[in-house]
Design an enzyme around this catalytic site. Sequence first.
Site, short mmCIF file in Angstrom:
data_model
loop_
_atom_site.label_atom_id
_atom_site.label_comp_id
_atom_site.label_asym_id
_atom_site.label_seq_id
_atom_site.Cartn_x
_atom_site.Cartn_y
_atom_site.Cartn_z
CG HIS A 90 -2.10 0.59 1.10
ND1 HIS A 90 -1.51 2.21 0.62
CD2 HIS A 90 -3.66 0.77 1.22
CE1 HIS A 90 -3.06 2.36 0.91
NE2 HIS A 90 -4.16 2.12 1.08
N GLY A 91 0.93 1.87 -1.22
CA GLY A 91 1.36 3.47 -1.52
C GLY A 91 0.60 4.05 -0.61
#
Length: 308
Positions: A90-91
């Site tokens: 997850h950025g």
Amino acid sequence: VIIASLTISAILVFFIVPLTIVFFIYLTNISLLIYQRNSELKADPLSDVWDSARKTIASFWDVYARIWHGYELHGVENLPEGPGILVYYHGAIPIDYLYFLSRLFLWKKRLCLSVADHFVFHLPGLKFLLGVTGVIPGTREECLTALKNGYLVSVSPGGVREALFSDESYQLMWGNRKGFAQVALDARVPIIPMYTQNVREGYRMFKERRFLRQLYESTRLPFTPPYGGLPVKFRTYIGKPIPYDPNTTTEELVEKWLYCSSMHKQVCKGLLFSFQTKTAVQALIRKHQTIPGNMWKALLERFDKYRK
């Protein structure tokens, strides 16, 4: 006045692209509502009736992805024809994941259901868009039903915590989360690892501070805004599936992971499946990402051609 103007300009430069993305997301929701009203559609949001609307949405975001990030998607052949669970890093903001969903639908006309944090469903004015694009709260029952119906289901075990507190070192922040692995075992489906190169170079969070971490842990709400939006190169890589193996014996599990010896076999399998998935995602990061991340290198990669 000059100081105030310069300050406001600096803030806008920092946050203009993330704010633009939020604007486009709400604009997409408004367009969907207009489409529904004009077409007088009352069908289930996941039904095929909405495919033309999904194609329009996907086309818009795919053009945006191509222009702003030179987006590439590799490894689609690794996706199973039937159900499976996609697990990804997850950025700071999951814009890369939105690009993936769009291209998958355009290439394969396939809808992947997305497990989202509970706070997403409390954001005003997005309920209809979430329904049509297949965003779900991700309870065990919902995920099992989706997999039984043949859908791909995606989840980021790190979730909001990973978005807020991971950094250019691309450290996974999954803690002891293994629910996705237990669901995969119960549904007897493979897990597919996925990672987007340079996602932290495009959008970042401010350095972790103790009070920010405490604020999140006590409220589970993301108060820290992302910044950046540089047009760095994004490449999403889908790894080889980790298959469900019903024939694994307790002895084999103990051989692979000694900690399993004192556990129930199904719990042990879940832990092992989770561990294998984490290892697979980390392997994708090591293979495709410069660590620590470098914004300038990520920008220059816009001019590189992909090589296998």
